[in-house]
Scaffold this active site. Structure first.
Site, PDB file in Angstrom:
ATOM      1  N   HIS A 144      -2.082   0.829  -1.808  1.00 45.14           N
ATOM      2  CA  HIS A 144      -3.125   0.463  -2.647  1.00 45.14           C
ATOM      3  C   HIS A 144      -3.345  -0.967  -2.956  1.00 45.14           C
ATOM      4  CE1 HIS A 144      -5.802   1.602  -6.260  1.00 45.14           C
ATOM      5  NE2 HIS A 144      -5.637   0.441  -6.406  1.00 45.14           N
ATOM      6  N   GLU A 145      -2.059  -1.382  -3.363  1.00 46.90           N
ATOM      7  CA  GLU A 145      -2.265  -2.856  -3.663  1.00 46.90           C
ATOM      8  C   GLU A 145      -2.485  -3.793  -2.628  1.00 46.90           C
ATOM      9  OE1 GLU A 145      -2.419  -3.723  -6.404  1.00 46.90           O
ATOM     10  OE2 GLU A 145      -2.104  -1.532  -7.242  1.00 46.90           O
ATOM     11  N   HIS A 148      -5.856  -4.122  -1.603  1.00 49.11           N
ATOM     12  CA  HIS A 148      -6.677  -5.023  -2.286  1.00 49.11           C
ATOM     13  C   HIS A 148      -6.872  -6.203  -1.797  1.00 49.11           C
ATOM     14  CE1 HIS A 148      -8.048  -3.103  -6.092  1.00 49.11           C
ATOM     15  NE2 HIS A 148      -6.902  -2.423  -6.340  1.00 49.11           N
TER      16      HIS A 148
END
Ligand code: ZN
Length: 178
Positions: A144-145, A148
């Site tokens: 998820h990170e 980003h």
């Protein structure tokens, strides 16, 4: 310590390819302060991960640390980590569905498929090269990170948009049964 205002879905910075950091930058006191402030902001917001674009900085930098929260009481703890210029070297073909949210879209939750195991490399907060395999829920947070830093949001990864819901509905219909 500084608590940053978070950028929200719709802000173009969340859609940009973030810039690589130089090793020289990692060794500055300004960088060390930035990392501290990101952890501070993440904890204040009850998050488990925070990427630099979420504080309006288009840099390949993210922090994470998983401890059980009000919203995810069953979370497995993951040691705090700082990732500079992370790269996923390998992602398992095996994927697993689970619920995700994002501090940049605080009222949303959705089911996102993620690889159950990834090999990742990055520099830590001291500029040391780290290469490791991350599995399970931690692998989800890392993915998820890192997304980003490439302008990708969890909604882009959803296979079934019909699971998208508000936090209130998630708490009512999902969380109470976990
Ligand atoms: Zn996010």
């Amino acid at each position: 310590m500084k608590k940053y205002i978070l950028t929200q879905f719709g802000n173009p910075v969340l859609r940009k390819e973030a810039k690589r950091l130089l090793l020289d930058t990692v060794h500055t006191s300004a960088f060390r302060q930035l990392v501290k402030d990101m952890f501070f902001t993440m904890h204040k917001e009850q998050g488990i991960g925070l990427a630099a674009p979420q504080i309006g900085k288009s840099l390949r930098l993210a922090v994470l640390g998983v401890r059980p929260t009000k919203f995810r009481p069953t979370l497995h703890p993951v040691a705090p980590a700082v990732m500079v210029n992370p790269k996923i070297l390998h992602a398992s073909r095996e994927v697993e569905d689970d619920w995700e949210g994002c501090l940049s879209f605080p009222d949303g939750r959705g089911v996102v498929p993620r690889s159950t195991s990834i090999a990742v490399e990055y520099w830590d907060e001291n500029g040391e090269h780290v290469q490791k395999t991350v599995t399970g829920f931690a692998a989800r947070v890392f993915q998820h990170e890192i997304d980003h830093l490439h302008g990708i949001l969890y909604v882009d990864r959803m296979r079934n948009m019909r699971t998208l819901c508000t936090l209130a509905e998630y708490e009512k219909r999902v969380l109470r049964f976990r």
